[in-house]
Enzyme design. Structure first.
Site, PDB file in Angstrom:
ATOM      1  N   CYS A 231      44.220  53.071  37.053  1.00  0.00           N
ATOM      2  CA  CYS A 231      43.582  53.641  35.934  1.00  0.00           C
ATOM      3  C   CYS A 231      44.623  54.410  35.154  1.00  0.00           C
ATOM      4  O   CYS A 231      45.434  55.089  35.828  1.00  0.00           O
ATOM      5  CB  CYS A 231      42.598  54.655  36.537  1.00  0.00           C
TER       6      CYS A 231
ATOM      7  N   GLY B 124      34.183  42.709  36.189  1.00  0.00           N
ATOM      8  CA  GLY B 124      33.980  44.034  35.733  1.00  0.00           C
ATOM      9  C   GLY B 124      32.807  44.419  34.752  1.00  0.00           C
ATOM     10  O   GLY B 124      31.630  44.183  35.232  1.00  0.00           O
TER      11      GLY B 124
ATOM     12  N   PRO C 102      35.181  48.172  40.488  1.00  0.00           N
ATOM     13  CA  PRO C 102      34.738  49.610  40.472  1.00  0.00           C
ATOM     14  C   PRO C 102      34.571  50.073  39.127  1.00  0.00           C
ATOM     15  O   PRO C 102      35.798  49.958  38.251  1.00  0.00           O
ATOM     16  CB  PRO C 102      35.870  50.514  41.184  1.00  0.00           C
ATOM     17  N   MET C 103      33.813  50.948  38.750  1.00  0.00           N
ATOM     18  CA  MET C 103      33.783  51.252  37.379  1.00  0.00           C
ATOM     19  C   MET C 103      33.181  52.805  37.402  1.00  0.00           C
ATOM     20  O   MET C 103      32.152  52.812  37.868  1.00  0.00           O
ATOM     21  CB  MET C 103      32.921  50.306  36.345  1.00  0.00           C
TER      22      MET C 103
ATOM     23  N   ASN D 227      41.664  39.995  38.044  1.00  0.00           N
ATOM     24  CA  ASN D 227      40.741  40.803  37.356  1.00  0.00           C
ATOM     25  C   ASN D 227      41.167  40.889  35.841  1.00  0.00           C
ATOM     26  O   ASN D 227      42.485  40.875  35.633  1.00  0.00           O
ATOM     27  CB  ASN D 227      40.732  42.332  38.047  1.00  0.00           C
ATOM     28  N   GLY D 228      40.191  40.826  34.986  1.00  0.00           N
ATOM     29  CA  GLY D 228      40.125  41.091  33.686  1.00  0.00           C
ATOM     30  C   GLY D 228      39.777  40.006  32.762  1.00  0.00           C
ATOM     31  O   GLY D 228      40.163  38.868  32.675  1.00  0.00           O
TER      32      GLY D 228
END
Length: 333
Positions: free
Chosen positions: A91, A224, A8-9, A202-203
């Protein structure tokens, strides 16, 4: 948990981007932008969470800390036909912190557990949590493991872990995506220590090969920024990650599939550039990429711009590709 997802971005993974990506990969899990529980409680639901069935499998990501409001989010997600719902605990922005949600909730695992419990009671959808490996000085592996232990005890079985800590003070959200070092080994250890849970990492991943390598240690991989900056890397996702035997679409086929969609929405008053901005990197690294981006950028903002702009841009790409082939042939002769 599906083995591959696109993160999600904010200002990126809106419904138009998601529809575009569905022309490239049918199987990869997509996410909405984060929507606050307050907005879902009081806002225009069709505008906030509306989507087309073609976008599934699709997860609604929500932000908030009130179990009742988050339970309502889960109910809405099920009513709208989402595949699952995800709680943002990653976030680090000031705005999110001021609302007491996002990454700051890693310091309040019991509150997250209460929220997850309420969401699960309100909806049959799978509930997942996206979080960091730590925040500020609460960044030992043991701190993350405690967070996961408490939240999983409330029933959550799926965790998406951004393998960087977040500094809630002193770093911008942008810097928090790159400055703190990646600690993949902590996420791998989390999977070993909680084998009964589905763990996604993630990352920093930019290729499907990297994702495939990670699947030896975790259940899933989330990509992402690379999914936005070079979206066509997902053309091989269905076959390489999901074992689908279908032939990947070409870039040209992706564009052609988008044309009726662009016509549909421009005829309903949506500005062309709000959709085509997501398509600018489709020809990344290919002949004609710069022409494609420049033509669409300049023409899509003009009054009355419609799908014809994209058709014309594709024709220019074709000319550039033919010229490049002719030059290569001449150089080889």
């Amino acid at each position: 948990m599906l083995p591959l997802s696109i993160a999600p971005m904010m200002d990126r993974t809106d419904r138009h981007y998601r529809y575009f990506m569905r022309q490239i990969t049918q199987r990869t899990l997509l996410y909405t932008e984060m929507v606050t529980s307050m907005a879902i409680q009081y806002g225009d639901l069709e505008r906030l969470v509306g989507f087309t069935p073609d976008e599934n499998p699709l997860a609604l990501q929500v932000g908030g800390d009130d179990p009742k409001q988050l339970a309502n989010c889960a109910h809405v997600a099920a009513e709208f036909g989402y595949s699952e719902i995800n709680l943002n605990v990653g976030c680090p922005s000031d705005r999110v912190q001021n609302g007491n949600f996002g990454a700051c909730l890693m310091a309040q695992p019991e509150r997250v557990a209460d929220a997850v419990s309420a969401m699960m009671a309100a909806s049959p959808l799978p509930v997942s949590v996206k979080h960091r490996i730590g925040i500020d000085d609460i960044d030992r592996y043991e701190d993350m493991a405690h967070f996961v232990k408490v939240v999983s005890a409330a029933g959550c079985r799926q965790f998406s872990v951004h393998a960087r800590k977040a500094w809630l003070q002193g770093l911008s959200p942008k810097d928090n995506r790159t400055v703190p070092p990646l600690r993949y080994s902590d996420v791998h250890r989390l999977k070993r220590d909680f084998p009964e849970l589905a763990i996604e990492i993630n990352g920093g991943f930019t290729t499907l090969a990297q994702a495939q390598a990670q699947l030896a240690s975790v259940d899933a991989v989330m990509i992402g920024r690379a999914a936005y900056d070079n979206p066509y890397i997902f053309a091989q996702a269905d076959s390489k990650i999901f074992g689908d035997s279908s032939v990947p679409p070409t870039r040209h086929q992706v564009v052609e599939a988008m044309l009726p969609y662009l016509d549909y929405w421009t005829q309903r008053g949506v500005k062309l550039h709000s959709m085509t901005r997501h398509m600018l990197h489709l020809f990344y690294g290919q002949p004609g990429s710069r022409i494609w981006k420049r033509y669409i950028t300049e023409r899509s903002c003009q009054p009355g711009a419609d799908a014809q702009v994209v058709s014309q841009a594709l024709a220019l790409v074709n000319e550039a590709a033919e010229t490049a082939i002719a030059h290569q042939a001449a150089a080889a002769s």
